[in-house]
Design a protein around this motif. Structure first.
Motif, PDB file in Angstrom:
ATOM      1  N   LEU A  24      43.166  46.371  43.145  1.00  0.00           N
ATOM      2  CA  LEU A  24      43.576  45.737  44.157  1.00  0.00           C
ATOM      3  C   LEU A  24      44.484  46.553  44.914  1.00  0.00           C
ATOM      4  CD1 LEU A  24      44.278  42.282  42.053  1.00  0.00           C
ATOM      5  CD2 LEU A  24      42.624  42.696  44.295  1.00  0.00           C
TER       6      LEU A  24
ATOM      7  N   ASN B  36      38.215  38.828  45.948  1.00  0.00           N
ATOM      8  CA  ASN B  36      37.474  37.832  44.787  1.00  0.00           C
ATOM      9  C   ASN B  36      36.492  38.816  44.205  1.00  0.00           C
ATOM     10  OD1 ASN B  36      38.752  35.341  45.401  1.00  0.00           O
ATOM     11  ND2 ASN B  36      37.120  34.999  47.056  1.00  0.00           N
TER      12      ASN B  36
ATOM     13  N   THR C   5      39.239  43.419  35.186  1.00  0.00           N
ATOM     14  CA  THR C   5      40.274  42.701  34.598  1.00  0.00           C
ATOM     15  C   THR C   5      41.850  43.621  34.094  1.00  0.00           C
ATOM     16  OG1 THR C   5      39.338  42.965  32.396  1.00  0.00           O
ATOM     17  CG2 THR C   5      38.759  41.070  33.459  1.00  0.00           C
TER      18      THR C   5
ATOM     19  N   ARG D 130      42.128  46.186  37.113  1.00  0.00           N
ATOM     20  CA  ARG D 130      41.763  45.147  38.314  1.00  0.00           C
ATOM     21  C   ARG D 130      43.172  45.436  39.132  1.00  0.00           C
ATOM     22  NH1 ARG D 130      42.295  39.022  37.221  1.00  0.00           N
ATOM     23  NH2 ARG D 130      44.285  39.564  36.761  1.00  0.00           N
TER      24      ARG D 130
ATOM     25  N   ASN E  71      38.371  40.717  41.574  1.00  0.00           N
ATOM     26  CA  ASN E  71      39.059  39.943  40.605  1.00  0.00           C
ATOM     27  C   ASN E  71      37.950  39.487  39.488  1.00  0.00           C
ATOM     28  OD1 ASN E  71      41.667  39.817  41.638  1.00  0.00           O
ATOM     29  ND2 ASN E  71      41.217  38.003  42.971  1.00  0.00           N
TER      30      ASN E  71
END
Length: 334
Positions: free
Chosen positions: A210, A195, A202, A206, A198
């Motif tokens: 991840l 989270n 962006t 991102r 996130n």
């Protein structure tokens, strides 16, 4: 043959042509019966005469010597141990070399190693390129010695058990240092990390972050497993080697275990390594118990020189050329 007669006969056979060695005060280490001490001193005195006349020329050296005496129950199989200790000084007054000849005492060439909580004796090399010291054992029969070798099979069995216990102890300590949290706690922490990514990044950045997180993420269970594998890899490799050696033919496993270093450092048996040691146990059956405790049943010759001292290497060469250890057999058993 009578003990006193044998030694006197040997002493008279030596022709003294060189100056006498300087005699220092003897070292008597404990309570010794007068009659026993007198017999010991007769042996050491005759040894000094033998060495003076037959072993080393002393023209350029000033040897000083003394007797070393210990009570009964201190040597192999409760034999009295004693001997002669001699130091060789050069014209500059500096010590060039030391000679020790001990009767009924093998301890100067013994070391020790603990394997699987058991203490084993080790025989140091008779000579080593890394240490200017020489040992020589004199017995009546070179095939009958005051020690017996530990077999390779026995060493491997004990060493395997030792390393397995070490591995289990290491795993226990790692488990104590790396606690396993509940699955719910781990999942919550993982979700929070995702989270945060996130909410912070962006687009392509991102997605990259991840992927990196997922690739590097490790649960407590996986982290512990990886840590155990990392810290026990060396032990596992050694255990694998030992297991393969234990499957060798029986004749090979019956050979003497000659090793260098501790169990954890084992890389195979070191028969050709001049610095390796042989594992042994003392052999009480070697002793002739019909003889008195002060009777010499074997001799250990210990010779050490200082290669940094001028003339010491020459003295060492002279020692190797002139000393005839077989002559010492005339003392044994009398």
């Amino acid at each position: 043959m009578n003990y006193l007669y044998a030694l006197l006969t040997f002493a008279l056979s030596l022709h003294h042509t060189t100056p006498s060695w300087e005699k220092q005060q003897d070292h008597i280490n404990g309570r010794i019966a007068r009659a026993t001490l007198d017999k010991m001193r007769l042996t050491t005195g005759t040894l000094a005469g033998f060495l003076q006349d037959s072993a080393l020329s002393i023209e350029q050296y000033s040897p000083v010597w003394h007797g070393e005496y210990f009570p009964e129950n201190s040597g192999v199989a409760s034999l009295s141990r004693y001997g002669i200790s001699c130091s060789f000084f050069g014209a500059d007054g500096r010590n060039k070399a030391d000679l020790l000849i001990m009767a009924n005492d093998i301890s100067p060439m013994l070391g020790s190693i603990v394997v699987n909580y058991k203490k084993f004796s080790t025989i140091r090399p008779t000579s080593s390129p890394n240490e200017p010291v020489r040992f020589q054992l004199v017995t009546t029969d070179n095939n009958h010695l005051p020690y017996t070798p530990i077999s390779r099979k026995e060493y491997l069995q004990e060493a395997t058990a030792d390393l397995a216990a070490t591995k289990e102890d290491l795993i226990s300590r790692l488990k104590a240092q790396i606690p396993i949290r509940s699955a719910a706690v781990q999942e919550a922490e993982k979700a929070n990390a995702i989270n945060e990514i996130n909410n912070t990044f962006t687009g392509a950045e991102r997605e990259v972050r991840l992927r990196i997180f997922q690739k590097n993420y490790s649960s407590d269970e996986d982290f512990l497993k990886t840590s155990i594998q990392k810290h026990t890899a060396g032990i596992d490799s050694t255990l694998h080697l030992m297991d393969s050696l234990l499957h060798r033919p029986a004749a090979e496993l019956a050979k003497a275990a000659i090793i260098a270093g501790e169990t954890a450092d084992f890389r195979g048996f070191e028969d050709g390594n001049a610095d390796a040691s042989m594992l042994v146990r003392l052999n009480p059956d070697f002793i002739d118990r019909s003889l008195s405790t002060e009777t010499p049943q074997f001799f250990l010759i210990c010779w050490r020189y200082n290669p940094e001292e001028p003339g010491a290497a020459q003295l060492d060469q002279q020692f190797m050329q002139q000393l005839d250890p077989s002559r010492l057999r005339d003392f044994l058993g009398h």
